[in-house]
Design a protein around this motif. Structure first.
Motif, PDB file in Angstrom:
ATOM      1  N   ILE A   1      -6.066  -7.154   2.258  1.00  0.00           N
ATOM      2  CA  ILE A   1      -6.876  -7.225   1.036  1.00  0.00           C
ATOM      3  C   ILE A   1      -5.917  -7.443  -0.124  1.00  0.00           C
ATOM      4  CG2 ILE A   1      -8.428  -5.962  -0.508  1.00  0.00           C
ATOM      5  CD1 ILE A   1      -9.187  -4.251   2.017  1.00  0.00           C
ATOM      6  N   LEU A   2      -6.179  -8.458  -0.925  1.00  0.00           N
ATOM      7  CA  LEU A   2      -5.378  -8.708  -2.123  1.00  0.00           C
ATOM      8  C   LEU A   2      -6.021  -7.984  -3.304  1.00  0.00           C
ATOM      9  CD1 LEU A   2      -2.989 -10.291  -3.399  1.00  0.00           C
ATOM     10  CD2 LEU A   2      -4.636 -12.118  -3.887  1.00  0.00           C
ATOM     11  N   ALA A   3      -5.255  -7.135  -3.961  1.00  0.00           N
ATOM     12  CA  ALA A   3      -5.773  -6.342  -5.083  1.00  0.00           C
ATOM     13  C   ALA A   3      -4.850  -6.503  -6.293  1.00  0.00           C
ATOM     14  CB  ALA A   3      -5.902  -4.880  -4.672  1.00  0.00           C
TER      15      ALA A   3
ATOM     16  N   ALA B   1       0.844  -1.197   0.000  1.00  0.00           N
ATOM     17  CA  ALA B   1       0.000   0.000   0.000  1.00  0.00           C
ATOM     18  C   ALA B   1       0.879   1.248   0.000  1.00  0.00           C
ATOM     19  CB  ALA B   1      -0.903  -0.024   1.233  1.00  0.00           C
ATOM     20  N   ALA B   2       0.262   2.402  -0.228  1.00  0.00           N
ATOM     21  CA  ALA B   2       1.010   3.655  -0.315  1.00  0.00           C
ATOM     22  C   ALA B   2       1.767   3.955   0.980  1.00  0.00           C
ATOM     23  CB  ALA B   2       0.067   4.803  -0.658  1.00  0.00           C
ATOM     24  N   GLU B   3       1.133   3.657   2.102  1.00  0.00           N
ATOM     25  CA  GLU B   3       1.801   3.848   3.392  1.00  0.00           C
ATOM     26  C   GLU B   3       2.290   2.483   3.882  1.00  0.00           C
ATOM     27  OE1 GLU B   3       0.951   5.768   7.835  1.00  0.00           O
ATOM     28  OE2 GLU B   3      -0.590   5.911   6.274  1.00  0.00           O
TER      29      GLU B   3
ATOM     30  N   ILE C   1       0.462  -7.746  -8.440  1.00  0.00           N
ATOM     31  CA  ILE C   1      -0.618  -7.699  -7.471  1.00  0.00           C
ATOM     32  C   ILE C   1      -0.249  -6.672  -6.398  1.00  0.00           C
ATOM     33  CG2 ILE C   1      -1.422 -10.055  -7.854  1.00  0.00           C
ATOM     34  CD1 ILE C   1       0.200 -10.944  -5.434  1.00  0.00           C
ATOM     35  N   SER C   2      -1.210  -6.323  -5.570  1.00  0.00           N
ATOM     36  CA  SER C   2      -0.954  -5.347  -4.504  1.00  0.00           C
ATOM     37  C   SER C   2      -1.709  -5.777  -3.254  1.00  0.00           C
ATOM     38  CB  SER C   2      -1.373  -3.940  -4.934  1.00  0.00           C
ATOM     39  OG  SER C   2      -2.737  -3.901  -5.320  1.00  0.00           O
ATOM     40  N   VAL C   3      -1.257  -5.276  -2.101  1.00  0.00           N
ATOM     41  CA  VAL C   3      -1.889  -5.641  -0.844  1.00  0.00           C
ATOM     42  C   VAL C   3      -2.073  -4.400   0.026  1.00  0.00           C
ATOM     43  CG1 VAL C   3      -1.158  -8.050  -0.780  1.00  0.00           C
ATOM     44  CG2 VAL C   3       0.368  -6.313   0.104  1.00  0.00           C
ATOM     45  N   VAL C   4      -3.184  -4.384   0.755  1.00  0.00           N
ATOM     46  CA  VAL C   4      -3.504  -3.273   1.652  1.00  0.00           C
ATOM     47  C   VAL C   4      -4.144  -3.858   2.904  1.00  0.00           C
ATOM     48  CG1 VAL C   4      -5.753  -2.910   0.547  1.00  0.00           C
ATOM     49  CG2 VAL C   4      -4.702  -1.035   1.829  1.00  0.00           C
TER      50      VAL C   4
END
Length: 209
Positions: A165-167, A151-153, A204-207
């Motif tokens: 959350i997997l995005a 995530a951004a932070e 992929i990205s995660v938050v």
């Protein structure tokens, strides 16, 4: 499963290594100097000295390399190229710890976060370099790569909640409208992908939830 963690002594690498060891996986720390992780096995080599023989013993290689000095940012691309070349046409997966700056902020996937007006100037060179490394990976259909953006932070000393959350390619916000994740939860997501995921040749990205 056999996992090798490149740059295992780093802040992110240490937690990724710890997460994998705690799941009773067969983990090897790949470091330039003394192994400072809880992994019992290690390969002491500079990343550019690694060979195909070194890495194809693993099911998954996790690349946690990071460089923040502006005159060394080219190493993001250089290391990705080297790892891609030595893993070309092998069965070993390459999972790369990426950055958030290259995530997209629009549905059309045209505008990246680091090109938005409010993105901090101080982080733009690093995010651009990581974005170029991802662009290089996208050109490789001979490597079983996955690029994972936090995530951004990205919170080094944040708590380990165990939830995330997997995005995908787009910057995703949680239920609180935040884009943040701790290093500890990011490590969980990364090892989940290594052991259960199949996002090959994808970013992929995660938050945090």
């Amino acid at each position: 499963m056999k996992i090798g963690v490149i740059a295992a002594n780093g802040k992110s690498g240490k937690l990724i290594t710890e997460e994998a060891v705690n799941r009773n996986l067969d983990v090897t720390a790949i470091v330039r100097n003394e192994n400072k992780t809880i992994a019992k096995q290690s390969i002491i080599k500079d990343i550019f000295e690694l060979t195909t023989e070194d890495l194809t013993q693993f099911d998954v290689v996790i690349d946690a390399f990071g460089e923040f000095r502006e005159d060394k940012l080219h190493l993001h691309q250089d290391t990705i190229q080297h790892l891609s070349d030595i893993l070309s046409n092998t069965n070993t997966r390459l999972i790369v710890v990426g950055g958030a700056g290259s995530l997209y902020v629009d549905e059309q996937l045209e505008t990246q976060l680091y090109n938005t007006p409010d993105f901090p100037d101080a982080y733009k060179p690093l995010s651009t370099a990581q974005g170029k490394a991802l662009d290089d990976l996208r050109k490789r259909d001979d490597v079983r790569w996955t690029f994972v953006s936090p995530a951004a932070e990205f919170i080094a000393d944040g708590k380990r909640s165990g939830d995330y959350i997997l995005a995908g390619e787009k910057l995703t916000l949680n239920s609180k409208g935040e884009s943040k994740i701790s290093y500890a939860d990011f490590a969980i997501a990364l090892i989940d992908e290594a052991t259960e995921g199949n996002h090959v040749q994808e970013r992929i990205s995660v938050v945090s939830k």
